[in-house]
Write a protein that holds these residues in place. Structure first.
Motif, short mmCIF file in Angstrom:
data_model
loop_
_atom_site.label_atom_id
_atom_site.label_comp_id
_atom_site.label_asym_id
_atom_site.label_seq_id
_atom_site.Cartn_x
_atom_site.Cartn_y
_atom_site.Cartn_z
N PHE A 249 -13.94 -41.04 -21.98
CA PHE A 249 -12.98 -41.76 -21.11
C PHE A 249 -13.34 -41.78 -19.54
CE2 PHE A 249 -9.43 -40.75 -18.13
CZ PHE A 249 -8.89 -41.92 -18.21
N LEU A 250 -13.78 -40.47 -19.12
CA LEU A 250 -14.15 -40.41 -17.87
C LEU A 250 -15.48 -40.91 -17.40
CD1 LEU A 250 -13.67 -36.81 -16.61
CD2 LEU A 250 -12.66 -38.83 -15.68
N PHE A 251 -16.57 -40.88 -18.09
CA PHE A 251 -17.82 -41.60 -17.48
C PHE A 251 -18.33 -42.62 -18.39
CE2 PHE A 251 -17.52 -36.53 -16.75
CZ PHE A 251 -17.15 -36.77 -15.56
N ARG B 249 -6.99 -32.30 -16.94
CA ARG B 249 -7.67 -32.13 -18.29
C ARG B 249 -9.14 -31.89 -17.85
NH1 ARG B 249 -10.61 -30.93 -21.30
NH2 ARG B 249 -10.99 -31.47 -23.50
N SER B 250 -9.71 -32.41 -16.63
CA SER B 250 -11.11 -32.08 -16.28
C SER B 250 -11.26 -30.68 -15.79
CB SER B 250 -11.57 -32.93 -15.32
OG SER B 250 -11.80 -34.22 -15.71
N GLU C 73 -9.71 -38.07 -11.36
CA GLU C 73 -9.39 -37.64 -12.52
C GLU C 73 -10.54 -36.76 -13.03
OE1 GLU C 73 -6.96 -37.60 -14.78
OE2 GLU C 73 -6.64 -39.69 -14.72
N ASP C 74 -11.65 -36.62 -12.40
CA ASP C 74 -12.92 -35.87 -12.56
C ASP C 74 -12.66 -34.25 -12.35
OD1 ASP C 74 -13.18 -35.81 -10.01
OD2 ASP C 74 -15.11 -36.98 -10.18
N PRO D 234 -3.77 -36.09 -22.10
CA PRO D 234 -5.34 -36.05 -22.09
C PRO D 234 -5.51 -34.75 -22.54
CG PRO D 234 -4.31 -36.93 -19.94
CD PRO D 234 -2.93 -36.59 -20.89
N SER D 235 -4.41 -33.76 -22.70
CA SER D 235 -4.71 -32.34 -23.29
C SER D 235 -5.11 -32.46 -24.71
CB SER D 235 -3.54 -31.42 -22.79
OG SER D 235 -2.47 -31.80 -23.85
N VAL E 261 -3.06 -35.96 -12.51
CA VAL E 261 -4.43 -36.44 -12.34
C VAL E 261 -5.44 -35.38 -12.35
CG1 VAL E 261 -5.72 -38.06 -11.05
CG2 VAL E 261 -3.56 -38.71 -11.58
N GLY E 262 -6.39 -35.36 -13.19
CA GLY E 262 -7.64 -34.45 -12.94
C GLY E 262 -7.35 -33.11 -13.62
N ARG F 144 -5.95 -44.66 -19.82
CA ARG F 144 -5.71 -43.08 -19.44
C ARG F 144 -4.70 -42.60 -20.71
NH1 ARG F 144 -2.76 -38.94 -17.15
NH2 ARG F 144 -3.98 -37.56 -16.16
N TRP G 219 -12.79 -36.91 -23.82
CA TRP G 219 -12.47 -37.01 -22.47
C TRP G 219 -13.70 -37.52 -21.70
CZ3 TRP G 219 -8.44 -37.37 -19.77
CH2 TRP G 219 -8.36 -37.43 -18.58
#
Lengths: 953, 90
Positions: free
Chosen positions: B43-45, A847-848, A660-661, B32-33, A844-845, B28, B40
Motif C-alpha cells: 500500500f505504501l510503496f 501503522r508504519s 503515512e510512512d 491499517p492495523s 496517519v502514519g 487507504r 502495508w
C-alpha cells in the motif's frame, strides 16, 4: 556604390544610405539590407573563423540556417549580443558588429594552425586525448580548449534591457509567411476565426521576397491581410518551440533593428494557444559535400538568388554552379539574366531536363554533365574550381570567384517534430516529410515536401578521385564536422545516428544541423550499408533558433523572480535596523543589531532579555489553518498523532503530524476555540504542504467527515511576548481576558481585545519562559506591535529575531521540523513518543510505526551534545564518529542538527541525531573537522529549566 | 503546456493550475492495523508505473481545489479522460 551592388533591383531602399561598421571598418548599405547583404555589396567575403579548425568562412546561406557568419553586436554597456547570424541582423545607422573566434584578427588568425594539424584532430579527439592526468583538465585542458574552440564571448555585464511577455489565444496560428502561409491566411480572411500569422523575417513573403515575379501578388495579399481585421500579423517573430496541446512559444524582436531603441521592451515572448496550427516553414537548401565546400565564396544557390533579387547584390563577378538539383539551374539563369557572368554549370547528373539545357545554351552558359567539383582554389575567397567527369581522371580548372551549390531541399520539420508528429522518409527527395500529426496541425507548402522547383539526385558525397582520408569535405560547417569524421565514427563502432551525432557533434551546433543533418545521415547510411530509414533521425528540440535568456526570463528577475512574503510587521523591523533572512519565501528579521553590534552580540543580548525580562518576536509567518465543522475533532484525531477529542475548548495542544510512512512532516501548537472550531498552526515553511495533505485526506479518504479547512496564515499577525515580565507588559492593553495564572494557565487560549482590537490570545511558549502569542487581524498587526513595544519600554522589552528564537528553543530541546528532522525521523527517534496517542486506534502514519525497520534497535535518535571545550560551537551538519582514530572512510554514526552559543548556560549546546543515541548518555563521541577531532559528550536534549518551572508562573 | 479538464469546473485549463498527486485508486485501508507488514508495504510503496495508460490523481490546486482522477498515457503524455474522485476506475 562600387563593388557588388547591382544598378537595379532588390527591395532595399536606395534612397536611404545606412552607415555601419564590421570589425571596426566603416561600410555603407541601404535600408532593408541585412549585415550579410550589405557586407557582400561591399565586397566582403570573409565573415568568421570556424569552430575547431579556424578555417576562413563566408556566407553559406541568406536565412536563419546560416552556420558560418556568426557575429557579435554591441550597442553600449551590457548590450552585447554574441552569435548572431549576419543573415538575420538588420543594419541600422551606427550598427557595430564584430567577427568571432579569431585572434589577433579575422584575416590573420593564429588558431588556423589547427587546420594544418587537422589529421591530428579527428572525431572524438578531445575525448581521446585530454583524459589524463585528471587534474590537468580543470586548469589546463578545458580553459585552453574553450579559448581555441568557441563561439562568441559571453556578455559580462548585466543586461539593462527589459523584456515583455504575453499570452495569446487564436483559432488558427500560421507559422511562416511565405506563399503557402499567406495562402492559408487568405483562406481565413473575413471568417470569424481569430488568425495569427508569424514570420521570423522583417517582412512577410518568405521565398516570394526573392522572386520579383511574385511581388505584385505579395503586395496585394499583404494588403488584404492587413485590412482583414481578424488577422494578427507578427514579423521579426520566431516560433521557437511547439509544446503540448497546440501551445507555441515565439519571440518577437522589437528594437534590435532600430537606430534608437527607445525605452520600450527589447523583445516580447508570445505564449500562443491555438485551436489549429498550420506550419508553413518552407524548406532549406542542402549543401553538397566535396573538398573545399567551405571556402568563402561557396554558398547555396538559393541564397545567391536571395541576395540578387531581394538585396540587389551580386555574390560574385564570375559565378559557377555545382548542382544535383534543377532549382540551382534557375538560380544560375537568374544571375545570367541580371548580367552576372556564369562561368559554368556543373551537374552530377548525366541527364537533365532538356528545357534546362536549351535555356543554358540560350544564355551562353557552358554545361558539364555527369561531373563534379573535386577541389576549390583560394583560401579567403574562391578563385577557381577543379572539375572532373564521373569522379575519375584529370581535373579541369575553371576560374570563378563564387561557387553555388544546389544539393536539393530539406523540408523544415522542426516544429512538426517538437509536436511529436511522425515523419516519413521519401527516397525521391532524400528527406523526411511530415506524416501523422499528434496535434491539430497540418503542414503546407515546401515544409510538407511539396514544391515546384524541379527534381534532383540524392547524393551523399560528390564522386572524387582523391583519397577520402586526405580531403576536408564539410558536412556540419558550424561544428567543423567532415564526411571523414562520420565515416570514422562508423568504423569505430557507432551504429545509432544519435550516437554518431554525439561522437562527431554533427548537428549539435547552434544551428541544430539545419544544413547538415540530412547529409550526415546519408553519409552514415552509406558507411553502415543500411538504408536511411533504418539509421533513423536525430531528435529536433526547441529552440528552432537560439533565443535570448532575457526573452525567456521576461519580468521574472530580481525582485520579481519569485514572490517575497512580508509580515505586517516587516516595515517596523526594517525601520529598526533588522537584519533579515529568507525562510521559505518569507523575509524574517534575524536579529536587531544596535549600532555596530555583531550578530553574536546582538543575539546574546536578545536572549538575555527574554530570559531575564521580556522580549517580543514577530511570529506572523507561522502557518495557520482554521478547521471548522461538527467532525473537526474527529478529523484532527485521525490526522495527528495526538488525541484531540478530549481537548477542552479554551485549551491548546502540541500536535505532531506524520506522513503515512511514519516520519515527522510537521508540528505546531493548535487551539480548540469551540467544540467545532480549531485554530491550527504549522511550521512557516510547511503551511501549504500541510493544508494540501489535509485536503487530500478530507476529500478522498474521508469525504464523509463534515469539516472545512481554510488557510488563515495571512489573516493573522502574531506577536510573541516572552519572558518573566511578559504578563506585566500586556496586562494594561488586554480587555476581556483574565490573565491571572489560575484563570489563564500555560497552553490555554482566550478571545478578547488588545488595544481595542479583537485577539485570539494564546498562552504558549517556544522559549521556555512565560509567554503569550497574540493573534490580531493582520491589518492591526503593526499598530499592536508598536503599542506593546511602547508599553514594554519600562520593562526593558527587546525585539528579538529568528536567531535568538532558535537559541532559546534549542536550550529547551524544542525541535524544528526540517532542521532537526529530515524526513527519516519518527516521533520516537525525536524523543517525542509522549506525543503519540497510545490508545488511538488509528492516525496517519500509525501503522508504519510498527514496521520492522521502525521498531528495530540502533535507529538514529535525537540527543543533546556538549563539547568538552565549552567555547567550541560545532558546525551544523558536521558528521559524528565513535572513534576518531579509525581509518578513512570512517563509520559515521550521526550528525549535528542544531548548534549554538547559549548565553543562558555560558557555553555551547548542540542537538544531534546519533545511532542508538539515548543509549549513549554520557558517552564521548567525536566530530572530525579538518586537522582535528572535537570531543563531545552525549546528553539529554533539555539544557535549561528541565522541570519547566519557568513556564508555570 | 498541457490542457487538463477539471471534472468539477468543467473546463480545460493550463497545467500550471494543477498539481500531480500520484497514482489513483490506492485506497487507504479502513483498518491499517489489520494489514500485515507485506500488505502495508504494498500500500505504501508499490506503484504500477505503467508504460502507457495510467490512472492518476491531480488536484486543481489553483482553481477549485478539488482532487480528481485522470487517465493519461505515459508514452504520448495525452489525457484520455478525467473523472471525479470516488467514481469507478476508467
Amino acid at each position: 556604390m562600387t563593388g557588388f551592388r547591382l544598378q537595379l533591383g532588390g527591395r532595399v531602399d536606395r534612397s536611404r544610405t545606412v552607415t555601419f561598421s564590421f570589425d571596426g571598418v566603416r561600410y555603407q548599405g541601404f535600408a532593408g539590407d541585412t549585415l550579410a547583404s550589405a557586407l557582400l555589396a561591399n565586397g566582403v567575403s570573409l565573415f568568421g573563423r570556424s569552430f575547431k579548425y579556424h578555417r576562413p568562412r563566408g556566407l553559406l546561406a541568406a536565412g536563419s540556417e546560416e552556420p558560418n557568419a556568426l557575429v557579435s553586436v554591441t550597442r553600449g554597456p551590457g548590450r552585447f549580443t554574441p552569435n548572431l547570424r549576419a543573415t538575420g541582423v538588420e543594419i541600422y545607422e551606427g550598427l557595430e558588429a564584430v567577427s568571432q573566434n579569431r585572434w589577433p584578427s579575422l584575416k590573420t588568425d593564429l588558431g588556423a594552425v589547427n587546420d594544418r594539424l587537422g589529421m591530428f584532430l579527428p572525431a572524438g579527439f578531445y575525448n581521446k586525448t585530454f583524459m589524463w592526468p585528471r587534474s590537468f583538465w580543470d586548469k589546463l585542458y578545458e580553459p585552453a580548449i574553450r579559448k581555441m574552440a568557441g563561439l562568441g564571448d559571453a556578455p559580462t555585464e548585466e543586461d539593462p534591457d527589459h523584456y515583455a511577455a504575453t499570452y495569446a489565444h487564436c483559432d488558427l496560428l500560421i507559422v511562416g509567411a511565405g506563399p503557402a502561409g499567406i495562402e492559408a491566411a487568405l483562406e481565413a480572411c473575413g471568417t470569424d476565426k481569430r488568425v495569427v500569422l508569424i514570420d521570423e523575417q522583417d517582412e512577410l513573403g518568405g521565398g516570394a521576397l526573392s522572386d520579383p515575379a511574385q511581388w505584385a501578388w505579395l503586395a496585394d495579399s499583404v494588403a488584404r491581410l492587413e485590412q482583414a481585421g481578424n488577422v494578427t500579423l507578427l514579423t521579426r517573430t520566431t516560433a521557437f518551440g511547439y509544446y503540448h496541446d497546440n501551445f507555441i512559444g515565439a519571440v518577437e524582436r522589437l528594437t534590435d533593428h532600430m537606430t534608437q531603441p527607445g525605452e520600450g521592451a527589447r523583445e516580447k515572448l508570445w505564449r500562443i494557444r491555438a485551436g489549429e496550427v498550420v506550419l508553413a516553414q518552407g524548406a532549406i537548401e542542402r549543401p553538397l559535400v566535396f573538398a573545399g565546400n567551405d571556402v568563402p565564396g561557396v554558398m547555396l544557390a538559393s541564397a545567391a538568388r536571395t541576395y540578387l533579387h531581394r538585396h540587389g547584390v551580386a555574390v560574385g563577378k564570375s559565378v559557377a554552379l555545382m548542382a544535383a538539383h534543377d532549382s540551382g539551374w534557375h538560380d544560375a539563369f537568374a544571375h545570367a539574366r541580371a548580367g552576372v557572368k556564369v562561368a559554368a554549370i556543373i551537374d552530377v547528373r548525366s541527364e537533365v531536363d532538356g528545357a534546362l539545357r536549351v535555356e543554358a545554351a540560350a544564355l551562353g552558359i557552358t554545361v558539364h554533365l555527369g561531373s563534379s567539383v573535386i577541389g576549390v582554389n583560394g583560401r579567403h575567397r574562391v578563385n577557381g574550381i577543379e572539375v572532373c567527369v564521373g569522379g575519375r581522371g584529370a581535373a579541369t580548372r575553371i576560374a570563378c570567384d563564387t561557387l553555388l551549390m544546389a544539393g536539393g531541399w530539406t523540408p523544415s520539420v522542426h516544429l512538426w517534430s517538437h509536436s511529436k508528429g511522425s515523419l516519413a522518409w521519401r527516397d525521391d527527395i532524400g528527406a523526411y516529410v511530415p506524416d501523422k500529426p499528434n496535434e491539430n496541425v497540418r503542414c503546407v507548402g515546401a515544409c510538407s515536401g511539396k514544391w515546384d522547383f524541379g527534381k534532383g539526385q540524392v547524393i551523399d558525397m560528390l564522386p572524387t578521385p582523391r583519397s577520402p582520408a586526405r580531403i576536408k569535405a564539410f558536412v556540419d560547417f558550424q561544428n567543423d564536422v567532415t564526411a571523414k569524421d562520420i565515416k570514422l565514427a562508423v568504423r569505430e563502432g557507432f551504429r545509432s545516428i544519435e550516437h554518431i551525432k554525439r561522437y562527431t557533434t554533427n548537428g549539435m551546433a547552434t544551428d541544430q544541423g539545419k544544413t547538415s543533418n540530412l547529409n550526415g545521415l546519408q553519409i552514415a547510411s552509406q558507411a553502415l550499408g543500411r538504408p536511411v530509414v533504418d539509421v533513423g533521425l536525430t531528435t529536433f528540440r526547441p529552440p528552432y533558433t537560439p533565443q535570448t535568456f532575457g526573452a525567456l526570463a521576461g519580468h521574472a528577475k530580481d525582485a520579481l523572480f519569485q514572490p517575497l512574503r512580508k509580515s505586517p510587521i516587516d516595515g517596523w523591523a526594517e525601520a529598526n535596523g533588522a537584519v533579515f533572512e529568507l525562510v521559505a519565501q518569507w523575509r524574517r528579521a534575524r536579529y536587531f543589531p544596535r549600532g555596530r553590534e555583531s550578530m553574536l552580540a546582538a543575539v546574546n543580548r536578545e536572549c538575555r532579555a527574554v530570559r531575564s525580562a521580556v522580549g517580543m518576536f514577530d511570529a506572523s509567518t507561522l502557518g495557520k489553518i482554521e478547521v471548522v465543522g461538527p467532525d473537526a475533532a474527529e478529523f484532527l484525531n485521525r490526522m495527528y498523532t495526538n488525541p484531540w477529542k478530549g481537548l477542552e475548548p479554551g485549551r491548546c495542544r502540541y500536535g505532531l503530524l506524520l506522513k503515512e510512512d511514519g516520519f515527522i512532516t510537521d508540528d505546531g501548537v493548535s487551539a480548540r476555540l469551540a467544540p467545532d472550531r480549531f485554530h491550527l498552526t504549522t511550521t512557516t515553511g510547511g503551511a501549504a504542504r500541510v493544508l494540501n495533505m489535509m485536503e487530500d485526506y478530507l476529500q478522498t479518504e474521508w469525504p464523509d467527515l463534515n469539516v472545512w479547512l481554510t488557510s488563515t496564515t495571512e489573516q493573522w499577525a502574531v506577536i510573541a511576548v516572552q519572558g518573566p515580565l511578559a504578563r506585566g507588559v500586556i496586562a494594561p492593553l488586554v480587555e476581556g481576558i483574565d490573565l491571572s495564572p489560575d484563570a489563564f494557565p500555560h497552553m490555554a487560549v482566550r478571545e478578547g481585545t488588545i488595544c481595542g482590537v479583537p485577539t485570539r490570545l494564546f498562552r504558549v511558549s517556544f522559549t521556555g519562559e512565560l509567554g503569550f502569542e497574540i493573534n490580531v487581524p493582520a491589518a492591526y498587526g503593526r499598530a499592536v506591535w508598536e503599542a506593546i513595544h511602547a508599553a514594554g519600554k519600562p520593562f526593558g522589552i527587546v525585539p528579538y529575531g529568528t536567531e535568538a528564537m532558535h537559541v532559546l528553543r534549542a536550550e529547551k530541546g524544542f525541535i524544528i521540523v526540517g532542521q532537526d528532522t529530515d524526513g527519516t525521523v519518527t516521533p520516537d527517534d525525536a524523543g517525542l513518543g509522549w506525543a503519540v496517542g497510545k490508545k488511538k486506534p488509528d492516525f496517519v502514519g500509525k501503522r508504519s510505526l510498527a514496521r520492522p525497520d521502525i521498531v528495530a534497535a540502533g535507529r538514529k535518535q535525537l540527543v543533546g551534545l556538549l563539547t568538552d571545550d565549552p567555547a567550541e560551537v560545532l558546525e551544523e551538519g558536521a558528521q559524528i564518529v565513535a572513534d576518531p582514530n579509525q581509518a578513512v572512510p570512517m563509520t559515521m554514526i550521526g550528525h549535528v542538527t542544531s548548534s549554538y552559543w547559549s548565553e543562558a548556560l555560558g557555553r555551547s549546546i548542540a542537538l544531534a541525531v546519533v545511532a542508538g543515541g539515548r543509549g549513549r548518555m554520557g558517552e564521548a563521541l567525536f566530530v572530525p573537522m579538518p586537522g582535528r577531532a572535537i570531543r563531545a559528550t552525549v546528553s539529554g536534549m533539555v539544557f535549561h529549566d528541565a522541570e519547566g518551572a519557568r513556564l508555570n508562573v | 503546456m498541457m490542457l487538463i479538464h477539471c471534472p468539477y469546473c468543467g473546463e480545460r485549463r493550463p497545467e500550471i493550475e494543477f498539481a500531480y498527486a500520484g497514482e489513483a485508486h490506492v485506497a487507504r485501508p479502513v483498518d491499517p492495523s489489520a494489514y500485515t507488514d507485506e500488505e502495508w508495504e504494498r500500500f505504501l510503496f508499490i506503484r504500477a508505473n505503467p508504460r502507457g495508460r495510467h490512472n492518476e490523481r491531480w488536484r486543481h490546486i489553483h482553481g477549485c481545489g478539488r482532487f480528481f482522477n485522470a487517465v493519461r498515457d505515459t508514452v504520448t503524455d495525452k489525457f484520455e479522460t478525467t473523472y471525479k474522485a470516488g467514481e469507478p476506475r476508467k
